[in-house]
Design an enzyme around this catalytic site. Structure first.
Site, short mmCIF file in Angstrom:
data_model
loop_
_atom_site.label_atom_id
_atom_site.label_comp_id
_atom_site.label_asym_id
_atom_site.label_seq_id
_atom_site.Cartn_x
_atom_site.Cartn_y
_atom_site.Cartn_z
CG ASP A 120 4.21 0.06 0.84
OD1 ASP A 120 3.25 -0.35 1.52
OD2 ASP A 120 4.48 1.28 0.73
CD GLU A 184 1.20 2.76 5.65
OE1 GLU A 184 0.84 3.40 6.66
OE2 GLU A 184 2.39 2.40 5.46
#
Length: 496
Positions: A120, A184
């Site tokens: 991400d 994350e």
């Protein structure tokens, strides 16, 4: 020179090699050189460009581009087919969009390790970018786009290196895991945290972990003209803190002496004008500077070799640069401010969110008390949204397998880098979710970073050079093999 001095130096010349460290390894004949064909080099950069073009954006824990994450999962299957069809590699999807690869080595006596990255990225509005942030455009030798430094470059380099090794019929001796989180940037609770829990339930204990974090730093420290590699052996803790002021609303034609916005703005101003304590001398930074001392010109080298005397001076100098300042203290940044409902209405509430990054020598509770004492206004309410303490310091001595493997590979791939030093990571990573599996967590990206590059991470115009990405693949290609052949150092005494 006095005869006694000559004798002492002669004796030292004989004895010092006698206590040197001897490294031994097996299987060096199996080492595969990190030399890639023109076609392989073209394919690896095209793969990274394709990864950048998938907008796997995390806005909040409840707002993630799951369509893009699903597309990304299919993308890596297409780009790295050998990984997914190799019999000794198990692939699992965790938390719907994270990926865990278990690479089974041939020698079960060797403790496994883990390589980490995340898929991400943070949002990237088009404004201010030289090219569209999800274009993956290659221009002037650089690949542009969100994720080129944080952190799709690492994710793709890990898989690319493994794919290239497998194509060359490589079979690892030491087992290892590849953990690729998908959230994350918004805490890692559904990705890394679930992977960690799963491995713990299976009884896995890791020799070490390597995650994103620090880089080969160039131009960050005044008077230091040479690049150096900083391996983060700890990372800061964090607090997301909401400050809130409530007041009775009213008409702006008859305002009170202070409004909720004014009260909160004054509190924020006090916080910005009152830095938290300088913690220089606590944590790994002192060791970092001592190891760097020889890289500095006179008289800075003398100063850094004698921090017992010049520590206060160095401490003040570190405060002057916004990056080095983050190494010596807990930082706080106002990241959100919300208030007001209409132009002529006294706002009933004002809110602000502060992001604090906690120095390894402090705790969440200590920092909260300091913040409350600085604000010193009972009208301001404090709400802790998320909080976690700094991570323990991982070992970096000559017995620390993960650290020494990184050092060895850095010295091989970047021979121009003279100094490898332990340090702290001022950001937060998914690695904090894995302290239940190992005490040796290292955060390092094998990429050169300059101050302008640092500003592009979570900023605008993020990019990586094609050459730097190829070198990153080469680094991991070599690192995986080094982990197979490296054995713990054996203290060796030569006969006199």
């Amino acid at each position: 020179m006095a005869p006694q001095c000559v004798c002492v130096l002669a004796l030292a010349a004989v004895l010092l090699p006698g206590v040197s460290t001897m490294y031994t390894g097996k299987g060096r004949e199996r080492h595969i050189p990190s030399q890639f064909s023109q076609g392989e080099r073209f394919a690896m950069k095209e793969a990274l460009k394709g990864a950048i073009q998938i907008p796997t954006v995390s806005f909040s824990p409840d707002d993630i581009n799951t369509t893009a994450l699903a597309e990304f999962g299919e993308f890596i299957r297409t780009v790295f087919p050998t990984i997914f069809k190799t019999r000794f590699i198990q692939h699992e999807v965790i938390g719907e969009y994270s990926h865990l690869f278990t690479v089974q080595g041939s020698d079960p006596s060797l403790q496994p390790y883990m390589l980490m990255a995340h898929s991400d990225v943070v949002p990237a509005p088009d404004e201010g970018w030289e090219v569209p942030p999800f274009s993956g455009l290659e221009h002037d030798g650089f690949i542009h786009g969100r994720g080129t430094l944080d952190n799709k470059n690492s994710l793709m380099a890990i898989l690319q290196a493994l794919e290239l090794l497998l194509i060359r019929n490589y079979i690892p001796r030491r087992s290892f895991f590849i953990a690729l989180g998908h959230d994350e940037e918004v805490s890692g609770q559904n990705g890394a945290q679930k992977i960690s829990a799963l491995l713990q339930a299976r009884g896995v204990k890791l020799a070490f972990i390597v995650d994103e974090g620090n880089f080969i730093l160039d131009g960050f420290i005044p008077y230091l003209k040479t690049p150096f590699a900083m391996i983060a052996v700890s990372e800061k803790g964090g607090i997301n803190l909401r400050l809130q002021v409530n007041m009775t609303p009213g008409h702006s034609s008859a305002p009170p002496k202070e409004t909720s916005i004014g009260i909160l703005a004054a509190a924020i101003s006090r916080l910005e004008q009152t830095p938290l304590p300088n913690m220089f001398g606590s944590g790994p930074l002192k060791t970092t500077l001592q190891e760097l001392a020889n890289e500095f010109p006179f008289p800075a080298n003398i100063v850094l070799r004698n921090l017992w005397l010049f520590g206060p001076l160095v401490s003040r100098l570190m405060e002057r640069n916004y990056i080095t300042n983050a190494l010596v203290r807990t930082t706080m940044a106002l990241t959100m401010f919300n208030a007001g409902v209409k132009m002529n209405v006294i706002p009933p509430m004002a809110q602000a969110i502060i992001n604090l990054r906690i120095h390894p020598a402090q705790t969440v509770q200590e920092v909260l008390e300091l913040v409350k004492n600085i604000v010193a206004d009972d009208r301001v309410q404090f709400h802790v949204l998320t909080a976690f303490d700094p991570l323990p310091v991982s070992p970096s001595d000559h017995q620390a397998l993960g650290y020494q493997l990184l050092r060895q590979t850095i010295q091989s791939i970047f021979p121009e880098v003279n100094t490898v030093a332990p340090g702290i990571c001022i950001g937060n990573t998914d690695s904090r979710h894995y302290t239940n599996l190992t005490t040796s967590i290292y955060r390092f990206n094998p990429v050169y970073l300059h101050p302008q590059d640092f500003r592009s991470i979570h900023g605008i115009n993020e990019k990586i050079s094609v050459q730097a990405y190829e070198t990153q693949v080469k680094f991991i290609f070599e690192f995986i093999q080094n982990a197979d052949t490296y054995q713990e150092p054996i203290p060796h005494l030569h006969e006199l």
